[in-house]
Design a protein around this motif. Structure first.
Motif, mmCIF file in Angstrom:
data_model
loop_
_atom_site.group_PDB
_atom_site.id
_atom_site.type_symbol
_atom_site.label_atom_id
_atom_site.label_comp_id
_atom_site.label_asym_id
_atom_site.label_seq_id
_atom_site.Cartn_x
_atom_site.Cartn_y
_atom_site.Cartn_z
ATOM 1 N N PRO A 18 0.824 -1.222 0.000
ATOM 2 C CA PRO A 18 0.000 0.000 0.000
ATOM 3 C C PRO A 18 0.851 1.262 0.000
ATOM 4 C CG PRO A 18 0.084 -0.958 2.197
ATOM 5 C CD PRO A 18 0.775 -1.925 1.290
ATOM 6 N N LYS A 19 0.327 2.283 -0.640
ATOM 7 C CA LYS A 19 0.917 3.620 -0.519
ATOM 8 C C LYS A 19 0.600 4.141 0.875
ATOM 9 C CE LYS A 19 2.578 4.394 -4.692
ATOM 10 N NZ LYS A 19 3.990 4.719 -4.926
ATOM 11 N N LEU A 20 1.394 5.087 1.338
ATOM 12 C CA LEU A 20 1.203 5.621 2.693
ATOM 13 C C LEU A 20 0.645 7.046 2.625
ATOM 14 C CD1 LEU A 20 1.711 4.992 5.733
ATOM 15 C CD2 LEU A 20 3.932 6.114 5.470
ATOM 16 N N PHE A 21 -0.460 7.268 3.354
ATOM 17 C CA PHE A 21 -0.991 8.628 3.515
ATOM 18 C C PHE A 21 -1.073 8.875 5.009
ATOM 19 C CE2 PHE A 21 -3.936 12.110 3.792
ATOM 20 C CZ PHE A 21 -3.660 12.878 2.673
ATOM 21 N N TYR A 22 -0.013 9.518 5.532
ATOM 22 C CA TYR A 22 0.133 9.699 6.974
ATOM 23 C C TYR A 22 -0.033 11.180 7.293
ATOM 24 C CZ TYR A 22 2.033 8.953 11.669
ATOM 25 O OH TYR A 22 2.199 8.878 13.026
ATOM 26 N N ALA A 23 -1.239 11.543 7.756
ATOM 27 C CA ALA A 23 -1.589 12.975 7.907
ATOM 28 C C ALA A 23 -1.140 13.494 9.271
ATOM 29 C CB ALA A 23 -3.092 13.157 7.712
ATOM 30 N N ASP A 24 0.177 13.675 9.409
ATOM 31 C CA ASP A 24 0.713 14.170 10.688
ATOM 32 C C ASP A 24 1.234 15.600 10.569
ATOM 33 O OD1 ASP A 24 2.989 13.790 9.177
ATOM 34 O OD2 ASP A 24 4.165 12.924 10.816
ATOM 35 N N HIS A 25 0.784 16.306 9.524
ATOM 36 C CA HIS A 25 1.156 17.713 9.358
ATOM 37 C C HIS A 25 0.047 18.405 8.558
ATOM 38 C CE1 HIS A 25 2.958 15.460 5.973
ATOM 39 N NE2 HIS A 25 2.759 16.544 5.245
ATOM 40 N N PRO A 26 0.036 19.738 8.486
ATOM 41 C CA PRO A 26 -1.110 20.462 7.904
ATOM 42 C C PRO A 26 -1.507 19.989 6.513
ATOM 43 C CG PRO A 26 0.312 21.993 9.062
ATOM 44 C CD PRO A 26 1.021 20.674 9.079
ATOM 45 N N PHE A 27 -2.845 19.925 6.301
ATOM 46 C CA PHE A 27 -3.391 19.496 5.014
ATOM 47 C C PHE A 27 -4.673 20.257 4.702
ATOM 48 C CE2 PHE A 27 -4.881 16.463 8.269
ATOM 49 C CZ PHE A 27 -6.266 16.539 8.118
ATOM 50 N N ILE A 28 -5.059 20.189 3.441
ATOM 51 C CA ILE A 28 -6.310 20.801 2.956
ATOM 52 C C ILE A 28 -7.311 19.673 2.735
ATOM 53 C CG2 ILE A 28 -7.363 22.046 0.998
ATOM 54 C CD1 ILE A 28 -4.510 23.342 0.630
ATOM 55 N N PHE A 29 -8.589 19.943 2.966
ATOM 56 C CA PHE A 29 -9.605 18.923 2.702
ATOM 57 C C PHE A 29 -10.837 19.553 2.045
ATOM 58 C CE2 PHE A 29 -10.480 20.588 6.919
ATOM 59 C CZ PHE A 29 -11.859 20.804 6.886
ATOM 60 N N LEU A 30 -11.530 18.758 1.252
ATOM 61 C CA LEU A 30 -12.795 19.174 0.640
ATOM 62 C C LEU A 30 -13.778 18.016 0.766
ATOM 63 C CD1 LEU A 30 -10.343 19.918 -1.699
ATOM 64 C CD2 LEU A 30 -12.212 21.384 -2.415
ATOM 65 N N VAL A 31 -14.999 18.314 1.145
ATOM 66 C CA VAL A 31 -16.061 17.303 1.093
ATOM 67 C C VAL A 31 -16.827 17.587 -0.191
ATOM 68 C CG1 VAL A 31 -18.050 16.274 2.234
ATOM 69 C CG2 VAL A 31 -16.186 17.252 3.612
ATOM 70 N N LYS A 32 -16.664 16.669 -1.147
ATOM 71 C CA LYS A 32 -17.175 16.886 -2.505
ATOM 72 C C LYS A 32 -18.405 16.014 -2.725
ATOM 73 C CE LYS A 32 -15.198 17.381 -7.152
ATOM 74 N NZ LYS A 32 -16.303 16.772 -7.899
ATOM 75 N N ASP A 33 -19.481 16.620 -3.210
ATOM 76 C CA ASP A 33 -20.719 15.888 -3.434
ATOM 77 C C ASP A 33 -20.764 15.371 -4.862
ATOM 78 O OD1 ASP A 33 -23.349 15.056 -2.417
ATOM 79 O OD2 ASP A 33 -24.099 16.351 -3.998
ATOM 80 N N LYS A 34 -21.028 14.067 -5.009
ATOM 81 C CA LYS A 34 -21.007 13.466 -6.343
ATOM 82 C C LYS A 34 -22.282 13.770 -7.122
ATOM 83 C CE LYS A 34 -17.765 9.649 -5.760
ATOM 84 N NZ LYS A 34 -17.068 10.091 -4.569
ATOM 85 N N LYS A 35 -23.431 13.788 -6.443
ATOM 86 C CA LYS A 35 -24.704 13.959 -7.153
ATOM 87 C C LYS A 35 -24.873 15.380 -7.690
ATOM 88 C CE LYS A 35 -29.694 13.621 -6.714
ATOM 89 N NZ LYS A 35 -30.851 13.250 -5.891
ATOM 90 N N THR A 36 -24.561 16.374 -6.853
ATOM 91 C CA THR A 36 -24.828 17.767 -7.250
ATOM 92 C C THR A 36 -23.590 18.484 -7.779
ATOM 93 O OG1 THR A 36 -24.334 18.634 -5.040
ATOM 94 C CG2 THR A 36 -26.600 17.912 -5.447
ATOM 95 N N ASN A 37 -22.407 17.846 -7.614
ATOM 96 C CA ASN A 37 -21.142 18.451 -8.035
ATOM 97 C C ASN A 37 -20.805 19.703 -7.231
ATOM 98 O OD1 ASN A 37 -18.869 18.060 -9.601
ATOM 99 N ND2 ASN A 37 -19.509 19.528 -11.156
ATOM 100 N N SER A 38 -21.418 19.836 -6.056
ATOM 101 C CA SER A 38 -21.123 20.988 -5.200
ATOM 102 C C SER A 38 -20.054 20.589 -4.174
ATOM 103 C CB SER A 38 -22.390 21.465 -4.488
ATOM 104 O OG SER A 38 -22.959 20.412 -3.741
#
Length: 403
Positions: free
Chosen positions: A364-384
């Motif tokens: 597996p690739k590693l995604f270790y979020a132990d430092h600042p990051f950006i996030f988006l909650v993206k809606d698939k149905k409405t594209n909002s």
């Protein structure tokens, strides 16, 4: 034959329960996604803001409330900010209402999202009945008068309302209110995503989160390995991860630089087009994910930021025409408090155990979020975009420097 086909299609739509958005709601969903990036960048340039949490669709509904209460330029500027000048007034309100109702449907989406909106006016104001009815109908907005002569008790009343409406998850919207002579819009929200595949609740341990190179806080970290959308952007030295939420109607996209650094460099890359490019380059593959199991409470006063994006009249005491609210030009938009409590937790659907021990989870690739990051909650149905933000400083005790 044609009639029977139409009837069949209607029955299928009813059975699936998957009703498409109206055309004007779809336009507003798309536009609110563009607006999300504009508002995020405007907030991100403020030097004293660390964590950011905004819900563009909720901010858009607050703008709709301004359009409902405003006349002439005060109202029309809302459409300019939302790039919705072609949408008729009634369609603006019904479309924003439809969009928010769709994306916050907690039963259909298996998500916890409590949204409360309130318009506060000075104790001298009289609300027009028609505005009260329309704002309740379209934006589920409560109304209240508030006496700022006793500022301490007024601020306490606002915070008590926000806490009660989020079941205590959001204890404070503000410590103080500078401008007390206008209308105030407050959004109070609690959002808790439920993962499409849960993290193991026992696989949580304390780790260090590097706020910056010389400051680390202790946070509980949750772990799991699964199949996710993943892209390693070697050109820009960052990782992009897409984790589906329950019912797969939306997902969280994480954007994280390889190493601890100020997010300014990554934020300069962040556009809607770039996001779509990253997503188009993703492959579904095994990823070992570690995320902070934390709650984040953030309150932004968006009044100044909305003005910088084009809402100049509503916030100007001399120019504002919000006479649909009170029947006369005695109000302006003095504050827009947008407050969210967001909880990252292990909860979600049971994992797909059929892939355990198979080649699918090898290397597996590693995604270790132990430092600042950006996030988006993206809606698939409405594209909002339901939420957009960054985690820079989670709550946690400072860890001692080790020699």
């Amino acid at each position: 034959m044609l009639v029977s086909s139409v009837v069949l299609l209607c029955l299928l739509a009813t059975v699936s329960g998957d009703k498409a958005l109206s055309s004007h709601a779809s336009i507003l969903a798309d536009n609110s996604a563009n607006f999300a990036f504009n508002l995020y960048h405007n907030l991100a340039k403020e030097k004293d803001i660390e964590n950011i949490v905004i819900s563009p669709v909720v901010v858009a509904s607050s703008l709709g409330l301004v359009a409902l209460g405003g006349k002439s330029n005060t109202a029309s500027q809302v459409k300019t900010v939302l790039s919705a000048t072609t949408v008729k007034d009634e369609q603006l309100h019904s479309g924003l209402s439809e969009l928010l109702t769709e994306v916050s449907n907690s039963t259909a989406r298996n998500v916890t999202w409590k949204i409360s909106n309130r318009l506060y006016g000075p104790s001298s104001v009289s609300f027009v009945d028609n505005f009260l009815k329309s704002s309740k109908k379209h934006y589920n907005c409560e109304h209240s008068k508030i006496n700022f002569r006793d500022k301490r008790s007024a601020v306490k009343a606002i915070n008590d309302w926000a806490s009660k409406s989020t079941d205590g998850k959001l204890p404070e919207v503000t410590k103080d209110v500078e401008k007390t002579d206008g209308a105030m819009i407050i959004n109070a929200m609690f959002y808790k995503p439920h993962w499409d595949e849960q993290f193991h609740h026992k696989m949580v341990d304390n780790r260090g989160f590097l706020v910056h190179r010389s400051y680390t806080v202790s946070v509980p970290m949750m772990h799991r390995t699964g199949i996710y959308g993943f892209f390693d952007d070697t050109t820009n030295n960052l990782l992009v991860l897409d984790m589906a939420l329950a019912h797969k109607m939306s997902s969280v996209v994480f954007i994280m630089p390889y190493h601890v650094e100020s997010l300014e460099r990554v934020e300069k890359l962040l556009t809607r087009q770039q996001l779509n490019t990253w997503i188009s380059k993703m492959e579904q593959r095994a990823v070992a994910v570690s995320l902070p199991k934390v709650s984040v409470e953030v309150s932004h006063n968006l009044q100044k930021h909305l003005a910088e994006l084009g809402l100049t009249e509503a916030v100007d005491k001399a120019k504002a025409d919000l006479s649909n609210i009170s029947g006369k030009k005695d109000l302006y938009l003095s504050n827009v408090f947008h407050a969210s409590a967001m909880e990252w937790d292990t909860e979600g659907n049971p994992p797909d155990t059929s892939i355990f021990g198979t080649d699918k989870l090898k290397n597996p690739k590693l995604f270790y979020a132990d430092h600042p990051f950006i996030f988006l909650v993206k809606d698939k149905k409405t594209n909002s975009i339901l939420f957009m933000g960054r985690l820079v400083r989670p709550k946690g005790d400072k860890m001692r420097d080790e020699l």
